[in-house]
Design a protein around this motif. Structure first.
Motif, PDB file in Angstrom:
ATOM      1  N   GLU A  36       0.735  -1.279  -0.026  1.00 39.03           N
ATOM      2  CA  GLU A  36       0.083   0.080   0.103  1.00 39.03           C
ATOM      3  C   GLU A  36       0.697   1.418   0.006  1.00 39.03           C
ATOM      4  N   VAL A  37       2.002   1.174   0.936  1.00 38.16           N
ATOM      5  CA  VAL A  37       2.935   2.284   1.005  1.00 38.16           C
ATOM      6  C   VAL A  37       3.560   2.390  -0.571  1.00 38.16           C
ATOM      7  N   ALA A  38       4.026   1.557  -1.009  1.00 44.74           N
ATOM      8  CA  ALA A  38       4.876   1.481  -2.589  1.00 44.74           C
ATOM      9  C   ALA A  38       3.835   1.887  -3.601  1.00 44.74           C
ATOM     10  N   LEU A  39       2.680   1.532  -3.481  1.00 47.38           N
ATOM     11  CA  LEU A  39       1.544   1.946  -4.569  1.00 47.38           C
ATOM     12  C   LEU A  39       1.171   3.509  -4.247  1.00 47.38           C
ATOM     13  N   GLY A  40       0.831   3.740  -3.103  1.00 42.16           N
ATOM     14  CA  GLY A  40       0.299   5.229  -2.813  1.00 42.16           C
ATOM     15  C   GLY A  40      -0.899   5.530  -3.498  1.00 42.16           C
ATOM     16  N   ASN A  41      -0.936   6.736  -4.110  1.00 44.57           N
ATOM     17  CA  ASN A  41      -2.093   6.950  -4.849  1.00 44.57           C
ATOM     18  C   ASN A  41      -2.161   6.170  -6.094  1.00 44.57           C
ATOM     19  N   ARG A  42      -1.367   5.337  -6.332  1.00 45.22           N
ATOM     20  CA  ARG A  42      -1.774   4.704  -7.775  1.00 45.22           C
ATOM     21  C   ARG A  42      -2.525   3.567  -7.555  1.00 45.22           C
ATOM     22  N   LEU A  43      -2.909   3.276  -6.370  1.00 50.50           N
ATOM     23  CA  LEU A  43      -4.004   2.344  -6.019  1.00 50.50           C
ATOM     24  C   LEU A  43      -5.193   2.810  -6.661  1.00 50.50           C
ATOM     25  N   GLN A  44      -5.552   4.038  -6.996  1.00 51.65           N
ATOM     26  CA  GLN A  44      -6.663   4.698  -7.646  1.00 51.65           C
ATOM     27  C   GLN A  44      -6.354   4.908  -8.999  1.00 51.65           C
ATOM     28  N   ASP A  45      -5.416   4.476  -9.681  1.00 50.83           N
ATOM     29  CA  ASP A  45      -5.395   4.475 -11.084  1.00 50.83           C
ATOM     30  C   ASP A  45      -6.436   3.776 -11.572  1.00 50.83           C
ATOM     31  N   ILE A  46      -7.079   4.129 -12.845  1.00 54.30           N
ATOM     32  CA  ILE A  46      -7.992   3.494 -13.365  1.00 54.30           C
ATOM     33  C   ILE A  46      -7.486   2.822 -14.676  1.00 54.30           C
ATOM     34  N   LEU A  47      -7.866   1.392 -14.601  1.00 54.58           N
ATOM     35  CA  LEU A  47      -7.201   0.338 -15.699  1.00 54.58           C
ATOM     36  C   LEU A  47      -8.283   0.512 -17.021  1.00 54.58           C
ATOM     37  N   VAL A  48      -7.574   0.712 -18.089  1.00 51.67           N
ATOM     38  CA  VAL A  48      -8.476   0.575 -19.119  1.00 51.67           C
ATOM     39  C   VAL A  48      -7.933  -0.241 -20.282  1.00 51.67           C
TER      40      VAL A  48
END
Length: 205
Positions: free
Chosen positions: A97-109
């Motif tokens: 979770e720390v490593a990903l940070g805000n990238r957890l909210q990236d939307i995959l298309v």
């Protein structure tokens, strides 16, 4: 008289045993009620968490609004957010979770065309901003020759094979250490061509 006395003794013993049994039943009832309350609390919390996830509570407004308001037919190439696709051993969850940070909210298309249409939709509707990751374009890169046998973060993640490049792209150059002492040792022993960009400990340091 002896018989009556004996019967009284037996009766007293039976009453004592009955009281013990009743007391035990009362304790069992209390324990059951406590367990039931605990279960009900957990169930309520689980339902709350599910509802929050369903409504994307806690997400950036642009991400949340897009996922809630998009037309599934017009945007058929949407696969959700990174947080939806990554799974791991609970031991590594904090580090990831720390490593990903805000990238957890990236939307995959599925591709860049879908990403552009999604961006246009956000602008037209004035819903905010979001980051889109096109599966057709993203490529992952893995760190090499990591000392002390420390794992590369992306290899601690379970996901569908179609998302593997995304996971490698986001976490392939992150190394997870058991503690800060090991993290420092890894840093000091890294070669210039290792490709490691970041070291995170299990506790999230």
């Amino acid at each position: 008289q002896d018989t009556i006395a004996d019967l009284k003794i037996v009766l007293t013993r039976v009453e004592a045993e009955l009281a013990t049994v009743q007391g035990q039943q009362q304790e069992n009832k209390k324990a059951y009620e406590a367990l039931k309350e605990k279960h009900d609390t957990k169930s309520s919390r689980l339902e709350l968490l599910k509802e929050m996830q369903k409504n994307y509570e806690g997400f950036f407004e642009g991400v949340r609004q897009f996922l809630l308001q998009r037309d599934p037919i017009a945007f058929g190439g949407i696969f959700g957010v990174v947080a939806d696709i990554v799974r791991s051993d609970p031991r590594y969850e904090v580090a990831l979770e720390v490593a990903l940070g805000n990238r957890l909210q990236d939307i995959l298309v599925d591709n860049e065309d879908t990403a552009q249409r999604a961006i246009n939709f956000l602008k037209e509707q004035n819903l905010g901003r979001a980051t889109f990751v096109a599966l057709s374009k993203v490529r992952g890169q893995l760190a090499q020759n990591v000392p002390n046998g420390a794992p590369v973060a992306s290899r601690l993640v379970q996901c569908e094979e179609r998302y593997r490049n995304v996971v490698d792209h986001l976490l392939g150059q992150v190394v997870v250490a058991d503690n800060m002492a090991q993290a420092i040792k890894i840093r000091d022993q890294l070669s210039l061509d290792s490709g490691v960009s970041r070291i995170v400990t299990i506790s999230g340091e």
